[in-house]
Motif scaffolding. Structure first.
Motif, mmCIF file in Angstrom:
data_model
loop_
_atom_site.group_PDB
_atom_site.id
_atom_site.type_symbol
_atom_site.label_atom_id
_atom_site.label_comp_id
_atom_site.label_asym_id
_atom_site.label_seq_id
_atom_site.Cartn_x
_atom_site.Cartn_y
_atom_site.Cartn_z
ATOM 1 N N GLN A 3 0.828 -1.213 0.000
ATOM 2 C CA GLN A 3 0.000 0.000 0.000
ATOM 3 C C GLN A 3 0.858 1.257 0.000
ATOM 4 O O GLN A 3 0.490 2.270 -0.610
ATOM 5 C CB GLN A 3 -0.947 -0.012 1.196
ATOM 6 N N ARG A 4 1.995 1.208 0.658
ATOM 7 C CA ARG A 4 2.890 2.368 0.628
ATOM 8 C C ARG A 4 3.442 2.585 -0.779
ATOM 9 O O ARG A 4 3.550 3.730 -1.247
ATOM 10 C CB ARG A 4 4.021 2.183 1.641
ATOM 11 N N LEU A 5 3.766 1.494 -1.466
ATOM 12 C CA LEU A 5 4.232 1.613 -2.846
ATOM 13 C C LEU A 5 3.133 2.148 -3.752
ATOM 14 O O LEU A 5 3.397 2.932 -4.675
ATOM 15 C CB LEU A 5 4.735 0.267 -3.347
ATOM 16 N N GLU A 6 1.906 1.742 -3.522
ATOM 17 C CA GLU A 6 0.786 2.264 -4.298
ATOM 18 C C GLU A 6 0.643 3.768 -4.097
ATOM 19 O O GLU A 6 0.370 4.513 -5.052
ATOM 20 C CB GLU A 6 -0.509 1.558 -3.894
ATOM 21 N N ARG A 7 0.835 4.237 -2.880
ATOM 22 C CA ARG A 7 0.775 5.681 -2.611
ATOM 23 C C ARG A 7 1.859 6.422 -3.394
ATOM 24 O O ARG A 7 1.604 7.462 -4.012
ATOM 25 C CB ARG A 7 0.957 5.974 -1.129
ATOM 26 N N VAL A 8 3.089 5.878 -3.361
ATOM 27 C CA VAL A 8 4.183 6.519 -4.090
ATOM 28 C C VAL A 8 3.899 6.510 -5.584
ATOM 29 O O VAL A 8 4.160 7.499 -6.292
ATOM 30 C CB VAL A 8 5.516 5.812 -3.774
ATOM 31 N N ALA A 9 3.353 5.406 -6.095
ATOM 32 C CA ALA A 9 3.014 5.326 -7.521
ATOM 33 C C ALA A 9 1.990 6.379 -7.918
ATOM 34 O O ALA A 9 1.941 6.807 -9.073
ATOM 35 C CB ALA A 9 2.500 3.931 -7.862
ATOM 36 N N GLU A 10 1.181 6.804 -6.959
ATOM 37 C CA GLU A 10 0.177 7.839 -7.217
ATOM 38 C C GLU A 10 0.723 9.238 -6.987
ATOM 39 O O GLU A 10 -0.025 10.222 -7.074
ATOM 40 C CB GLU A 10 -1.038 7.594 -6.316
ATOM 41 N N GLY A 11 2.006 9.349 -6.662
ATOM 42 C CA GLY A 11 2.627 10.649 -6.513
ATOM 43 C C GLY A 11 2.789 11.133 -5.088
ATOM 44 O O GLY A 11 3.255 12.258 -4.869
ATOM 45 N N GLU A 12 2.449 10.299 -4.098
ATOM 46 C CA GLU A 12 2.571 10.704 -2.699
ATOM 47 C C GLU A 12 4.013 10.550 -2.218
ATOM 48 O O GLU A 12 4.789 9.763 -2.752
ATOM 49 C CB GLU A 12 1.645 9.871 -1.818
ATOM 50 N N GLU A 13 4.352 11.310 -1.169
ATOM 51 C CA GLU A 13 5.692 11.244 -0.598
ATOM 52 C C GLU A 13 5.758 10.171 0.480
ATOM 53 O O GLU A 13 4.780 9.913 1.189
ATOM 54 C CB GLU A 13 6.080 12.605 0.010
ATOM 55 N N ASP A 14 6.939 9.562 0.612
ATOM 56 C CA ASP A 14 7.181 8.577 1.669
ATOM 57 C C ASP A 14 8.681 8.542 1.948
ATOM 58 O O ASP A 14 9.381 7.602 1.581
ATOM 59 C CB ASP A 14 6.671 7.192 1.269
ATOM 60 N N PRO A 15 9.214 9.581 2.616
ATOM 61 C CA PRO A 15 10.669 9.654 2.813
ATOM 62 C C PRO A 15 11.227 8.497 3.624
ATOM 63 O O PRO A 15 12.365 8.081 3.406
ATOM 64 C CB PRO A 15 10.857 10.999 3.533
ATOM 65 N N SER A 16 10.448 7.974 4.554
ATOM 66 C CA SER A 16 10.941 6.834 5.332
ATOM 67 C C SER A 16 11.151 5.611 4.446
ATOM 68 O O SER A 16 12.073 4.814 4.674
ATOM 69 C CB SER A 16 9.958 6.494 6.461
ATOM 70 N N LEU A 17 10.319 5.449 3.435
ATOM 71 C CA LEU A 17 10.458 4.323 2.513
ATOM 72 C C LEU A 17 11.724 4.475 1.675
ATOM 73 O O LEU A 17 12.398 3.483 1.373
ATOM 74 C CB LEU A 17 9.222 4.226 1.616
ATOM 75 N N GLU A 18 12.062 5.695 1.312
ATOM 76 C CA GLU A 18 13.297 5.922 0.553
ATOM 77 C C GLU A 18 14.518 5.550 1.381
ATOM 78 O O GLU A 18 15.464 4.940 0.866
ATOM 79 C CB GLU A 18 13.356 7.391 0.121
ATOM 80 N N ARG A 19 14.504 5.891 2.655
ATOM 81 C CA ARG A 19 15.633 5.512 3.514
ATOM 82 C C ARG A 19 15.649 4.003 3.749
ATOM 83 O O ARG A 19 16.730 3.401 3.860
ATOM 84 C CB ARG A 19 15.574 6.262 4.846
ATOM 85 N N LEU A 20 14.476 3.388 3.819
ATOM 86 C CA LEU A 20 14.416 1.936 3.960
ATOM 87 C C LEU A 20 15.036 1.262 2.740
ATOM 88 O O LEU A 20 15.741 0.248 2.857
ATOM 89 C CB LEU A 20 12.966 1.478 4.137
ATOM 90 N N LEU A 21 14.802 1.819 1.563
ATOM 91 C CA LEU A 21 15.381 1.280 0.340
ATOM 92 C C LEU A 21 16.908 1.308 0.414
ATOM 93 O O LEU A 21 17.581 0.361 -0.012
ATOM 94 C CB LEU A 21 14.892 2.095 -0.864
ATOM 95 N N PHE A 22 17.469 2.378 0.972
ATOM 96 C CA PHE A 22 18.913 2.479 1.163
ATOM 97 C C PHE A 22 19.418 1.370 2.079
ATOM 98 O O PHE A 22 20.383 0.656 1.761
ATOM 99 C CB PHE A 22 19.250 3.848 1.752
ATOM 100 N N SER A 23 18.769 1.190 3.217
ATOM 101 C CA SER A 23 19.195 0.173 4.180
ATOM 102 C C SER A 23 18.992 -1.237 3.641
ATOM 103 O O SER A 23 19.804 -2.143 3.894
ATOM 104 C CB SER A 23 18.422 0.335 5.499
ATOM 105 N N TYR A 24 17.921 -1.425 2.887
ATOM 106 C CA TYR A 24 17.601 -2.749 2.350
ATOM 107 C C TYR A 24 18.672 -3.212 1.376
ATOM 108 O O TYR A 24 19.067 -4.380 1.364
ATOM 109 C CB TYR A 24 16.244 -2.693 1.669
ATOM 110 N N GLY A 25 19.173 -2.304 0.546
ATOM 111 C CA GLY A 25 20.228 -2.669 -0.390
ATOM 112 C C GLY A 25 21.478 -3.149 0.333
ATOM 113 O O GLY A 25 22.131 -4.103 -0.096
ATOM 114 N N ARG A 26 21.827 -2.487 1.442
ATOM 115 C CA ARG A 26 22.981 -2.922 2.234
ATOM 116 C C ARG A 26 22.726 -4.317 2.806
ATOM 117 O O ARG A 26 23.605 -5.187 2.786
ATOM 118 C CB ARG A 26 23.249 -1.946 3.377
ATOM 119 N N TYR A 27 21.529 -4.524 3.337
ATOM 120 C CA TYR A 27 21.185 -5.822 3.915
ATOM 121 C C TYR A 27 21.252 -6.924 2.861
ATOM 122 O O TYR A 27 21.794 -8.011 3.113
ATOM 123 C CB TYR A 27 19.787 -5.762 4.524
#
Length: 635
Positions: free
Chosen positions: A175-199
């Motif tokens: 659902q968070r990805l759906e929000r971003v796909a609709e143009g909504e902001e989700d800065p915490s998700l962007e930082r999670l993407l950074f950490s996820y790549g390291r993991y």
């Protein structure tokens, strides 16, 4: 994870892959008793299924068509129910169970050693050893050791910023990805993407093992896309872009060790294809056994060698430089010294090159030119660090200086080929001719004409070519709102977003780089946050971590006297500007960087030695001002 078993029984399940124990641990806790059936199946022909009731273990063993032996074992470590092995000898039932812990090991007799025929210990013996060690440790300590081991590595870097709202944070990822796909902001998700790549890179690339391939470590098919191989024309390299900047340099060993193990096979294949040359290179598709397939990606060896140089430069380990990096890099340079041809006015051209996966093979393709120059520049620096013969150092510098450089074409673009034939309407997924901008180091603020030409090319690939009359060059203007939506067609690939994010970051355009981060989330991310090509392909996850690091710290430039120049917040997006911090990022020279900001301005920062071999001084650019610093030795 909490779920419901048949009958509405609430079950808590936990699974983790332990590097210290080298196996999987599965735990189940139910609020009411359950009956659990265990069985193994295999799609591999000739697999033998069996059970060892005394060891409470199910087995699947066999030999693949390439003679690789494999073994899978599932052992019941803990159970409060009654365990009953079936008469068929290949399955078990556990009755009246509320607590169950299973150990799962899957292994082969592969060894990263061509001298042993790429074969090691019997996999069943290896599995028994792993199971015995884990059984002695017990579930609680297995979990504790796993978390300690992983947390030490993941906690090296901490990225903070403005959080998404509590309501958004409470939503499931899809659902968070759906929000971003609709143009909504989700800065915490962007930082999670950074950490996820390291993991993900930590989880799929460990010392002594194989490097992360197209599917990382998570291939789920016996017939995977691209054979789940190692692609040498961008994908494998991108997997390791975050290794140094995001402070997980030990992951690089898997790549470097595999390349060293593969060299003799690559030497033979190279001589068969190119004649009596020294050194080696590779085709586009490579296997764990040093094999090659599909199109020759001749510049692959040079690109690989730059990773060895980067690993040294970020750590400055003298033993690694002398014993591993220099012999590796020098041999690759020898291949290119035998390979380069003379062009106009005595310049050097890489012959019969390819701009993956785009255009014809011809001499002087800019992708090859840039990578080979990067190789020889880095090799000269490495040669000086190890005290190589001065004549050899001069030879390396001479080649680097004579490589034919970039050209600016008729519509202001950086040319992809020697001939000016770039199409401003071309939306090809690759941006191979921008290597010198990133991950290379030649196009910098010290070369503004090349920076501008690179931006013209990059914007065109993103759907913003210059106007016909040239009066409104996008390179001179801010990118439009919702910029990521302009990227379309062939350019919407999982790994194109991170490369373009890093390219914009190197250009100092934080908002454009941020749009590429959002583009990956909007168009090329699955509900579990894996990047999709399609199918899923892990390089996008790895690459975006590196790109976000590049938005926050640069260290690829040098001052006039050769010192490392560290830029803080070189491409901070407007969306992240209000407040944030990052600690633990790594810079070249063996440095560790931390920085905090408020309203886009640096409020606190530190640059310290991360390794014993770190440089003793550097220059830090803070809010546009250069500050020379002395670096105390690492404790």
């Amino acid at each position: 994870m909490t779920s419901q078993a048949p009958g509405g029984v609430v079950v808590r399940q936990e699974a983790f892959a332990s590097t210290p124990a080298d196996l999987l641990v599965l735990a189940l806790d139910a609020e009411q008793t359950l009956r659990v059936e265990l069985a193994l199946e295999s799609d591999q022909e000739g697999t033998e299924l069996s059970a060892d009731e005394e060891e409470r273990t199910l087995w699947a063993t066999g030999t693949l068509g390439n003679a690789l032996q494999h073994a899978t074992a599932v052992q019941i470590l803990e159970s409060d129910g009654t365990v009953e092995f079936a008469a068929d000898g290949v399955s078990a039932q556990i009755h009246e169970v509320t607590r169950l812990v299973l150990l799962v090991d899957q292994t082969t007799d592969y060894a990263r050693d061509p001298q042993k025929g790429w074969r090691g210990a019997d996999p069943a013996h290896t599995a028994r050893r792993h199971l015995a060690g884990a059984a002695r440790t017990g579930h609680a300590d297995l979990r504790s050791q796993h978390l300690t081991h992983l947390t030490e590595r993941t906690s090296r870097v901490d990225l903070q910023g403005i959080d998404s709202s509590a309501e958004v944070l409470a939503l499931p990822l899809d659902q968070r990805l759906e929000r971003v796909a609709e143009g909504e902001e989700d800065p915490s998700l962007e930082r999670l993407l950074f950490s996820y790549g390291r993991y993900l890179l930590l989880s799929s690339s460990r010392e002594g093992g194989l490097p992360a391939n197209l599917q990382g470590l998570w291939n789920d098919s016996n017939s995977p896309a691209w054979s789940s191989d190692y692609h040498s024309n961008i994908n494998l390299q991108m997997a390791y872009w975050p290794a140094e900047i995001s402070a997980i340099p030990e992951t690089h060993e898997a790549l470097i060790g595999w390349l060293i193990a593969s060299r003799e096979s690559l030497r033979r294949a190279t001589r068969n294809a190119f004649g009596p040359v020294r050194g080696w290179t590779a085709r586009t598709s490579q296997s764990p056994w040093g094999g090659n397939a599909w199109e020759w990606n001749t510049v692959a060896s040079a690109w690989y060698a730059t990773h060895v140089i980067e690993h040294w430069d970020h750590g400055r380990d003298e033993d690694f430089a002398r014993e591993i990096a220099w012999p590796f890099v020098d041999e690759v340079c020898q291949f290119w010294e035998d390979r380069l041809i003379e062009g106009e006015e005595g310049t050097l051209l890489a012959p019969d090159g390819w701009s993956p996966e785009h255009g014809p093979r011809e001499d002087g393709v800019m992708h090859d030119q840039q990578i080979v120059r990067e190789l020889f520049e880095g090799a000269a620096t490495l040669a000086e660090a190890v005290g190589a013969d001065e004549i050899r150092r001069d030879e390396l510098r001479a080649v680097a200086e004579n490589i034919a450089g970039e050209k600016i074409g008729s519509w202001g673009q950086l040319q992809e080929w020697q001939e000016d034939r770039d199409d401003p309407a071309d939306l090809h997924r690759h941006t191979s001719h921008l290597f010198s901008l990133f991950p290379g180091s030649h196009i910098t603020p010290a070369t503004p004409e090349l920076q501008r030409a690179a931006k013209v090319s990059l914007l065109a690939r993103c759907g913003l070519p210059p106007t016909d009359d040239g009066t409104d060059q996008p390179a001179d203007s801010p990118v439009p709102e919702d910029f990521e939506s302009h990227v379309s067609g062939d350019s919407r690939r999982s790994w194109t977003w991170p490369w373009r994010a890093a390219l914009f970051a190197r250009l100092g355009d934080g908002d454009a780089a941020h749009a590429m981060v959002r583009g990956l989330l909007r168009y090329s991310t699955l509900p579990n946050l894996w990047a999709t090509h399609p199918p899923f392909q892990m390089d996008g996850n790895f690459g975006i971590t590196a790109a976000i690091g590049e938005m926050l710290v640069h260290s690829h430039e040098r001052t006039a006297d050769g010192q490392v120049l560290v830029r803080l917040l070189p491409a901070l997006p407007s969306a992240w500007a209000p407040a944030g911090s990052v600690s633990g990022l790594r810079a070249r020279g063996g440095l560790e960087v931390s920085v905090s900001w408020q309203d886009g301005t640096v409020t606190d920062w530190s640059v310290e030695a991360a390794t014993p071999g770190a440089v003793g001084s550097a220059v830090v650019v803070v809010d546009g001002q250069e500050t020379p610093i002395e670096v105390a030795p690492a404790s």
